[in-house]
Design a protein around this motif. Sequence first.
Motif, PDB file in Angstrom:
ATOM      1  N   GLY A 140       0.594  -0.994  -0.297  1.00 55.43           N
ATOM      2  CA  GLY A 140      -0.248  -0.447   0.106  1.00 55.43           C
ATOM      3  C   GLY A 140       0.488   1.041   0.144  1.00 55.43           C
ATOM      4  N   ARG A 141       0.876   2.075   0.895  1.00 59.73           N
ATOM      5  CA  ARG A 141       1.671   3.008   0.862  1.00 59.73           C
ATOM      6  C   ARG A 141       1.536   3.439   3.267  1.00 59.73           C
ATOM      7  N   GLN A 142       3.107   4.319   2.762  1.00 64.44           N
ATOM      8  CA  GLN A 142       3.334   4.913   3.542  1.00 64.44           C
ATOM      9  C   GLN A 142       3.952   3.351   4.839  1.00 64.44           C
ATOM     10  N   ALA A 143       3.838   2.282   4.315  1.00 66.01           N
ATOM     11  CA  ALA A 143       4.886   1.768   5.644  1.00 66.01           C
ATOM     12  C   ALA A 143       5.743   1.964   6.026  1.00 66.01           C
ATOM     13  N   TRP A 144       5.806   2.437   7.133  1.00 67.36           N
ATOM     14  CA  TRP A 144       7.207   3.060   7.643  1.00 67.36           C
ATOM     15  C   TRP A 144       6.347   3.407   9.163  1.00 67.36           C
ATOM     16  N   CYS A 145       7.965   3.018   9.948  1.00 68.54           N
ATOM     17  CA  CYS A 145       6.976   4.061  11.177  1.00 68.54           C
ATOM     18  C   CYS A 145       8.050   5.209  11.745  1.00 68.54           C
ATOM     19  N   PRO A 146       7.222   6.161  11.989  1.00 68.23           N
ATOM     20  CA  PRO A 146       7.805   7.435  12.254  1.00 68.23           C
ATOM     21  C   PRO A 146       8.547   7.310  12.979  1.00 68.23           C
ATOM     22  N   SER A 147       9.196   6.270  13.909  1.00 72.52           N
ATOM     23  CA  SER A 147       9.764   6.211  15.419  1.00 72.52           C
ATOM     24  C   SER A 147      11.409   6.092  14.240  1.00 72.52           C
ATOM     25  N   SER A 148      11.358   5.266  13.462  1.00 69.28           N
ATOM     26  CA  SER A 148      12.107   4.287  12.807  1.00 69.28           C
ATOM     27  C   SER A 148      13.456   5.298  12.674  1.00 69.28           C
ATOM     28  N   PRO A 149      14.517   5.321  13.162  1.00 71.58           N
ATOM     29  CA  PRO A 149      16.331   5.620  12.880  1.00 71.58           C
ATOM     30  C   PRO A 149      16.142   5.050  11.037  1.00 71.58           C
ATOM     31  N   VAL A 150      16.422   3.664  10.847  1.00 70.57           N
ATOM     32  CA  VAL A 150      16.901   3.984   9.808  1.00 70.57           C
ATOM     33  C   VAL A 150      15.992   4.553   8.467  1.00 70.57           C
ATOM     34  N   PHE A 151      14.473   4.466   8.555  1.00 74.32           N
ATOM     35  CA  PHE A 151      13.842   5.295   7.609  1.00 74.32           C
ATOM     36  C   PHE A 151      14.253   6.280   8.138  1.00 74.32           C
ATOM     37  N   ARG A 152      14.345   7.465   8.732  1.00 74.43           N
ATOM     38  CA  ARG A 152      14.606   8.600   8.995  1.00 74.43           C
ATOM     39  C   ARG A 152      15.862   8.902   7.609  1.00 74.43           C
ATOM     40  N   ARG A 153      17.244   8.114   7.819  1.00 75.95           N
ATOM     41  CA  ARG A 153      18.459   7.828   7.267  1.00 75.95           C
ATOM     42  C   ARG A 153      18.522   7.735   6.023  1.00 75.95           C
ATOM     43  N   ALA A 154      17.481   6.882   5.522  1.00 79.02           N
ATOM     44  CA  ALA A 154      17.309   6.341   4.042  1.00 79.02           C
ATOM     45  C   ALA A 154      16.464   7.681   3.477  1.00 79.02           C
ATOM     46  N   ALA A 155      15.134   8.701   3.848  1.00 79.55           N
ATOM     47  CA  ALA A 155      14.569   9.500   3.501  1.00 79.55           C
ATOM     48  C   ALA A 155      15.119  11.106   3.394  1.00 79.55           C
ATOM     49  N   LEU A 156      16.531  10.778   4.548  1.00 82.96           N
ATOM     50  CA  LEU A 156      16.791  12.541   4.734  1.00 82.96           C
ATOM     51  C   LEU A 156      17.905  12.445   3.497  1.00 82.96           C
ATOM     52  N   GLU A 157      18.499  10.624   3.211  1.00 77.16           N
ATOM     53  CA  GLU A 157      19.514  10.928   1.925  1.00 77.16           C
ATOM     54  C   GLU A 157      18.789  11.327   0.750  1.00 77.16           C
ATOM     55  N   LEU A 158      17.489  11.098   0.925  1.00 75.87           N
ATOM     56  CA  LEU A 158      16.513  10.949  -1.105  1.00 75.87           C
ATOM     57  C   LEU A 158      16.492  12.375  -1.077  1.00 75.87           C
ATOM     58  N   VAL A 159      15.718  13.338   0.362  1.00 75.22           N
ATOM     59  CA  VAL A 159      15.401  14.961   0.707  1.00 75.22           C
ATOM     60  C   VAL A 159      16.677  15.480   0.185  1.00 75.22           C
ATOM     61  N   ASP A 160      18.001  15.136   0.389  1.00 72.94           N
ATOM     62  CA  ASP A 160      19.538  15.930   0.603  1.00 72.94           C
ATOM     63  C   ASP A 160      19.490  15.679  -0.961  1.00 72.94           C
ATOM     64  N   GLY A 161      19.338  14.440  -1.947  1.00 75.21           N
ATOM     65  CA  GLY A 161      19.603  14.093  -2.937  1.00 75.21           C
ATOM     66  C   GLY A 161      18.403  15.141  -4.211  1.00 75.21           C
ATOM     67  N   VAL A 162      17.276  15.342  -4.052  1.00 78.28           N
ATOM     68  CA  VAL A 162      16.489  15.990  -4.614  1.00 78.28           C
ATOM     69  C   VAL A 162      16.829  17.282  -4.198  1.00 78.28           C
ATOM     70  N   ALA A 163      16.561  17.980  -2.758  1.00 77.91           N
ATOM     71  CA  ALA A 163      17.193  19.375  -2.982  1.00 77.91           C
ATOM     72  C   ALA A 163      18.774  19.693  -3.150  1.00 77.91           C
ATOM     73  N   GLU A 164      19.878  19.295  -3.922  1.00 80.16           N
ATOM     74  CA  GLU A 164      20.625  18.979  -4.832  1.00 80.16           C
ATOM     75  C   GLU A 164      20.779  19.802  -4.884  1.00 80.16           C
ATOM     76  N   ARG A 165      19.638  18.855  -5.774  1.00 77.75           N
ATOM     77  CA  ARG A 165      19.314  18.633  -7.275  1.00 77.75           C
ATOM     78  C   ARG A 165      18.638  20.161  -8.288  1.00 77.75           C
ATOM     79  N   TYR A 166      17.071  20.180  -7.634  1.00 77.73           N
ATOM     80  CA  TYR A 166      17.112  21.450  -7.502  1.00 77.73           C
ATOM     81  C   TYR A 166      16.901  22.642  -6.719  1.00 77.73           C
ATOM     82  N   GLY A 167      17.616  22.892  -5.363  1.00 76.80           N
ATOM     83  CA  GLY A 167      16.988  23.673  -4.499  1.00 76.80           C
ATOM     84  C   GLY A 167      17.099  25.216  -5.372  1.00 76.80           C
ATOM     85  N   ARG A 168      17.688  25.327  -6.160  1.00 77.67           N
ATOM     86  CA  ARG A 168      18.032  26.442  -6.736  1.00 77.67           C
ATOM     87  C   ARG A 168      17.278  26.918  -8.458  1.00 77.67           C
ATOM     88  N   HIS A 169      16.446  25.717  -8.284  1.00 77.82           N
ATOM     89  CA  HIS A 169      15.545  25.777  -9.630  1.00 77.82           C
ATOM     90  C   HIS A 169      14.616  26.858 -10.066  1.00 77.82           C
TER      91      HIS A 169
END
Length: 696
Positions: A140-169
């Motif tokens: 389905g969707r949202q298959a993650w625990c809000p308290s999970s440090p594993v999910f948090r690290r993976a998510a923040l890596e993605l956010v950083d990649g997207v923000a670096e790519r398009y932050g000044r577009h």
Amino acid sequence: MTITGSTVDHHATTLAPIPPQQAEPAPAAARPRFQHQGIAFGCDYNPEQWDPAVWREDVALMREAGVDLVAINIFGWAALQGPDGAFDFSALDEVVDLLHEAGIRINLGTGTSSPPPWLTTRHPEILPVVEDGTTRFPGGRQAWCPSSPVFRRAALELVDGVAERYGRHPAVALWHVSNELGCHNALCHCDESTRAFRRWLRARYGTIAELNRAWGTSFWSQRYADWDEILTPKLTLSSRNPGQVLDFHRFSSEQLLDHYRAEAAVIRRRSDLPITTNFMVTAHIRNLDYWSWAPDMDVIANDHYLDHRLGEPRTELAFAADLTRGLAGGEPWLLMEHSTGSVNWQPVNLAKEPGQLLRNSLAHVARGADGVCFFQWRASLQGSEKFHSALVPHAGTDSALWREVVELGRIVGALDEVAGTRVQADVALLFSWESWWASDAETRPTHAIEYLDQVHALYGALHDLGVSVDVVRPGADLSGYRLVVVPGLYLVGDEDAAALDAAVASGTHVLVTFYSGIVDEHDRVRPGGYPGAWRDLLGIRVEEFTPVLPGTPLVLESGAAASLWAERVEATDAAVLDRFADGPAAGRPAVTRRAGSAGAGDAWYLATLLERDDLLDLVGRVVEGAGAASAPAAGADVEITRRTAEGRAYTFVVNHGADAVEVDVRGTELVTGTVADGPFAVPAGAVRVIREEDAE
């Protein structure tokens, strides 16, 4: 183009905890503001669902419809990053460039709302656990625990990649963190959540003794001796500790807010554009306390869908819009999602009748929205939401719905000058998510009434009287309001209760309804008789609740009809305006008023659930006594609201009825471009927006 350099070990089984993002939000004046020319008209776009050959056609059709704001990369994680951690932005680059070339601004998602299967396969510990102790799996969707440090690290890596790519577009106008945070995964009971809950409790209470006092653990031998004994409130053989359940709701809301803050912090290192996420201010989502979230948003955005499981879905739309405006502090806000027609998740998904799309959309604008956006652009051909309506339906552009969409785009464009104006109201209604959580507990005087029943009933009466309402939090500044309505506010802290006392002392009138002021912030009953927080303010004392079975009528001495709730009221310093004529509280006061003196306002109390017409009559008397403004031509089927700014004002008339209605307003009508001069007719099913002459 492929970018490598992953920093997450996707084969690891454990990761260090992520520090919580508990920094105070920046002051409103220091936050970046969402800048858009006029009223935004937009949608979610999911190009990853379509062959690239369709993208250029989509952008051309967006221009035809007047779409000028598009949300992308909402569910883009699996398309951007593979199991090796490498990013591939080539497809998203192309979509961003196409939109930019067309002059369409972008609301860019971080893509973190649902993890890809490779992440949950390698790290099943991120999966959420529900209250019966079972795990919920991907698919389905949202298959993650809000308290999970594993999910948090993976998510923040993605956010950083997207923000670096398009932050000044230059095409990006707004950042969209995740999507509908907590829609499905707000309450997680896994081991990681349990540890996080204990840490949260230690920070809140300091000592086990203080926690035991707050939760009343002397009851049923629940007293704790050590923090490690405490669990999340999983299902038990009996009812659960109400204080524990209430705190778990608070904790869960804060965990998801902490996740939002973590993503926002990464974006701010790469971009100075405004950041938000889409709230779900609606009757069926209750797990997030948006009063605590609102200060972190650079712009308040909301998703709203008509819920036909409700008795009055149109009135609930108006309430949700007014509450969203309250979250925005009265400032304009953004309708991030609504539907052109049916949704996909109700037992019966009703299509909208001709003209309803326009009426629903402009009802939000009338109540403060400076943007009208939809889920989604093109109806999906596969997946769980394939029967969810869209701007481009399965039937394509040769359809009545597409023609309505194009006309709506034209009208939204004609209203651009309304942007930046504010709704003015001299009536406030107090609303609290914490009170909602506590009021609708497992054990309560009756399960036949829920918190929203009272909220919607009182708001509905004000709505049908044509009264503009600000929905505000307990403890808000109430100065300037002629009337404050307090429906069923079961839980209230001392300071918030005192704020209402102060408002009445300064001349504001108040109407409080039953089951209000009963407990403090720990869900501890205020002794001495109900409503404990406001006995003196109201001049009454309730000895006992006496609810009745569903289907049992109650009659007041005036002839007014009621149901479900009665109570044994004693008037200590208030005039009795009506009494129960029958039932378990026969002869006892049902409606009271403590008259204000020395400049104070009147304090009304309603001790039962009146039927609709009788409630409308009572609220009408209260509104009139308070001197609050109402629109004479308004009613259940006719919404009349006003947005103003210095030197300009706009009257919105949304006629849901089968007959034309006349309004006394003069100026220029923006939908049709005609002149309104004196009594102005608004046809059945139509919307008219009049720029007033000589606006004050």
